[in-house]
Scaffold this motif. Structure first.
Motif, PDB file in Angstrom:
ATOM      1  N   SER A 210       0.812  -1.223   0.000  1.00  0.00           N
ATOM      2  CA  SER A 210       0.000   0.000   0.000  1.00  0.00           C
ATOM      3  C   SER A 210       0.845   1.273   0.000  1.00  0.00           C
ATOM      4  CB  SER A 210      -0.953   0.002   1.198  1.00  0.00           C
ATOM      5  OG  SER A 210      -0.221  -0.065   2.414  1.00  0.00           O
ATOM      6  N   GLU A 211       1.906   1.292   0.784  1.00  0.00           N
ATOM      7  CA  GLU A 211       2.741   2.493   0.850  1.00  0.00           C
ATOM      8  C   GLU A 211       3.497   2.711  -0.450  1.00  0.00           C
ATOM      9  OE1 GLU A 211       2.760   4.785   3.258  1.00  0.00           O
ATOM     10  OE2 GLU A 211       1.107   3.601   4.076  1.00  0.00           O
ATOM     11  N   ILE A 212       3.990   1.633  -1.047  1.00  0.00           N
ATOM     12  CA  ILE A 212       4.726   1.750  -2.302  1.00  0.00           C
ATOM     13  C   ILE A 212       3.802   2.205  -3.425  1.00  0.00           C
ATOM     14  CG2 ILE A 212       5.993   0.440  -4.060  1.00  0.00           C
ATOM     15  CD1 ILE A 212       7.124  -1.273  -1.835  1.00  0.00           C
ATOM     16  N   TYR A 213       2.569   1.682  -3.418  1.00  0.00           N
ATOM     17  CA  TYR A 213       1.620   2.051  -4.468  1.00  0.00           C
ATOM     18  C   TYR A 213       1.337   3.552  -4.478  1.00  0.00           C
ATOM     19  CZ  TYR A 213       0.214  -2.494  -6.339  1.00  0.00           C
ATOM     20  OH  TYR A 213       0.201  -3.695  -6.986  1.00  0.00           O
ATOM     21  N   LYS A 214       1.461   4.189  -3.331  1.00  0.00           N
ATOM     22  CA  LYS A 214       1.179   5.617  -3.252  1.00  0.00           C
ATOM     23  C   LYS A 214       2.143   6.424  -4.118  1.00  0.00           C
ATOM     24  CE  LYS A 214      -0.786   5.522   1.422  1.00  0.00           C
ATOM     25  NZ  LYS A 214      -0.617   5.964   2.838  1.00  0.00           N
ATOM     26  N   THR A 215       3.370   5.907  -4.294  1.00  0.00           N
ATOM     27  CA  THR A 215       4.379   6.643  -5.051  1.00  0.00           C
ATOM     28  C   THR A 215       4.622   6.064  -6.440  1.00  0.00           C
ATOM     29  OG1 THR A 215       6.126   5.292  -4.021  1.00  0.00           O
ATOM     30  CG2 THR A 215       5.569   7.381  -2.957  1.00  0.00           C
ATOM     31  N   GLU A 216       4.485   4.734  -6.610  1.00  0.00           N
ATOM     32  CA  GLU A 216       4.819   4.125  -7.897  1.00  0.00           C
ATOM     33  C   GLU A 216       3.631   3.970  -8.834  1.00  0.00           C
ATOM     34  OE1 GLU A 216       6.465   0.239  -7.249  1.00  0.00           O
ATOM     35  OE2 GLU A 216       4.496  -0.712  -7.121  1.00  0.00           O
ATOM     36  N   SER A 217       2.424   4.058  -8.307  1.00  0.00           N
ATOM     37  CA  SER A 217       1.248   3.837  -9.139  1.00  0.00           C
ATOM     38  C   SER A 217       0.541   5.146  -9.441  1.00  0.00           C
ATOM     39  CB  SER A 217       0.274   2.880  -8.446  1.00  0.00           C
ATOM     40  OG  SER A 217      -0.892   2.712  -9.213  1.00  0.00           O
ATOM     41  N   LYS A 218      -0.011   5.230 -10.633  1.00  0.00           N
ATOM     42  CA  LYS A 218      -0.744   6.427 -11.033  1.00  0.00           C
ATOM     43  C   LYS A 218      -2.217   6.361 -10.662  1.00  0.00           C
ATOM     44  CE  LYS A 218       2.286   7.433 -14.969  1.00  0.00           C
ATOM     45  NZ  LYS A 218       2.363   7.638 -16.435  1.00  0.00           N
ATOM     46  N   VAL A 219      -2.651   5.214 -10.102  1.00  0.00           N
ATOM     47  CA  VAL A 219      -4.054   5.058  -9.721  1.00  0.00           C
ATOM     48  C   VAL A 219      -4.159   4.733  -8.245  1.00  0.00           C
ATOM     49  CG1 VAL A 219      -4.753   4.309 -12.011  1.00  0.00           C
ATOM     50  CG2 VAL A 219      -4.060   2.609 -10.346  1.00  0.00           C
ATOM     51  N   ASP A 220      -5.275   5.124  -7.656  1.00  0.00           N
ATOM     52  CA  ASP A 220      -5.548   4.821  -6.250  1.00  0.00           C
ATOM     53  C   ASP A 220      -5.849   3.336  -6.100  1.00  0.00           C
ATOM     54  OD1 ASP A 220      -7.985   4.598  -4.069  1.00  0.00           O
ATOM     55  OD2 ASP A 220      -6.387   5.959  -3.450  1.00  0.00           O
ATOM     56  N   SER A 221      -5.266   2.716  -5.088  1.00  0.00           N
ATOM     57  CA  SER A 221      -5.425   1.270  -4.908  1.00  0.00           C
ATOM     58  C   SER A 221      -6.884   0.879  -4.687  1.00  0.00           C
ATOM     59  CB  SER A 221      -4.571   0.773  -3.740  1.00  0.00           C
ATOM     60  OG  SER A 221      -4.937   1.407  -2.519  1.00  0.00           O
ATOM     61  N   LYS A 222      -7.631   1.700  -3.975  1.00  0.00           N
ATOM     62  CA  LYS A 222      -9.043   1.397  -3.734  1.00  0.00           C
ATOM     63  C   LYS A 222      -9.854   1.502  -5.027  1.00  0.00           C
ATOM     64  CE  LYS A 222      -8.733   2.982   1.051  1.00  0.00           C
ATOM     65  NZ  LYS A 222      -9.120   4.006   2.040  1.00  0.00           N
ATOM     66  N   GLU A 223      -9.518   2.499  -5.830  1.00  0.00           N
ATOM     67  CA  GLU A 223     -10.191   2.636  -7.113  1.00  0.00           C
ATOM     68  C   GLU A 223      -9.821   1.480  -8.045  1.00  0.00           C
ATOM     69  OE1 GLU A 223     -12.608   4.698  -8.017  1.00  0.00           O
ATOM     70  OE2 GLU A 223     -12.535   5.248  -5.902  1.00  0.00           O
TER      71      GLU A 223
END
Length: 218
Positions: free
Chosen positions: A184-197
């Motif tokens: 979850s923390e990594i996704y905040k910086t490496e992903s362009k989409v929200d994990s919940k979305e």
């Protein structure tokens, strides 16, 4: 019904077992399943080894109790939320339950990910394997029943294999949610989409893929 003393004793045993499980759960999330010991657990739970061994023979037994408790809570929530009028709508309820559980308890999926990784090739005892698999099979069968209902009422594509699709959906939802929870923390910086979305998009895609079109539903 037993005597008041027996009821109080049962309650005390239940509370002690919950105390051990809670301590182990916190330690697993903190240190990882491979790193914790009985010494860590008794220290965290503030009990003696003798007391712990009155309830559990190994760390494996504690961990399996925690995992089954998590799955049981998810199963209970699912049964409460299956309000759809047809099979496809009930399948949407199933997906929505997953998302609600993730948002309320993301640590559940972190724990489940560690559990799956640790026991990826084998189970510690035949007894624990039988107990765990008999529980997980109930969840798969529930999904199969929803898909079968959808095929009968025309809301889900007729060519869908209920047994195969139930396994696929279970693995997709649990696997994706576990990965998102752990990273979850990594996704905040490496992903362009929200994990919940991302989960919402996934469930919408799965639902539309299984929905019967007008010709199929006639």
């Amino acid at each position: 019904m037993g005597t008041k003393w027996e009821q109080e004793l049962d309650q005390m045993r239940k509370q002690r077992r919950e105390q051990i499980m809670e301590a182990t759960y916190d330690l697993v999330l903190e240190k990882g399943l491979m790193s914790i010991t009985i010494v860590d657990i008794v220290k965290k739970a503030e009990i003696s080894r003798v007391t712990l061994y009155k309830y559990y023979n190994s760390i494996h037994e504690i961990v399996f109790d925690i995992q089954i408790k998590i799955l049981n809570e998810m199963s209970g929530l699912l049964d409460e939320k299956l309000t759809g009028k047809n099979g496809l709508e009930k399948l949407q309820d199933y997906f929505a339950t997953f998302i609600r559980m993730y948002r309320a308890h993301p640590d559940y999926f972190c724990f489940a990910a560690m559990f799956d990784q640790f026991y990826q090739s084998s189970y510690p005892t035949p007894e624990l394997e039988e107990r765990y698999q008999s529980f997980t099979k109930q969840g798969i069968v529930r999904i199969e029943q929803i898909i079968e209902e959808g095929i009968r009422d025309g809301s889900i594509r007729r060519e869908t294999d209920p047994v195969m699709m139930a396994q696929i959906l279970s693995h997709i939802m649990m696997g994706t949610t576990q990965r998102i929870a752990v990273r979850s923390e990594i996704y905040k910086t490496e992903s362009k989409v929200d994990s919940k979305e991302m989960l919402n998009y996934l469930t919408n895609f799965l639902t539309s893929s299984l929905a019967a079109d007008s010709a199929d539903g006639r």
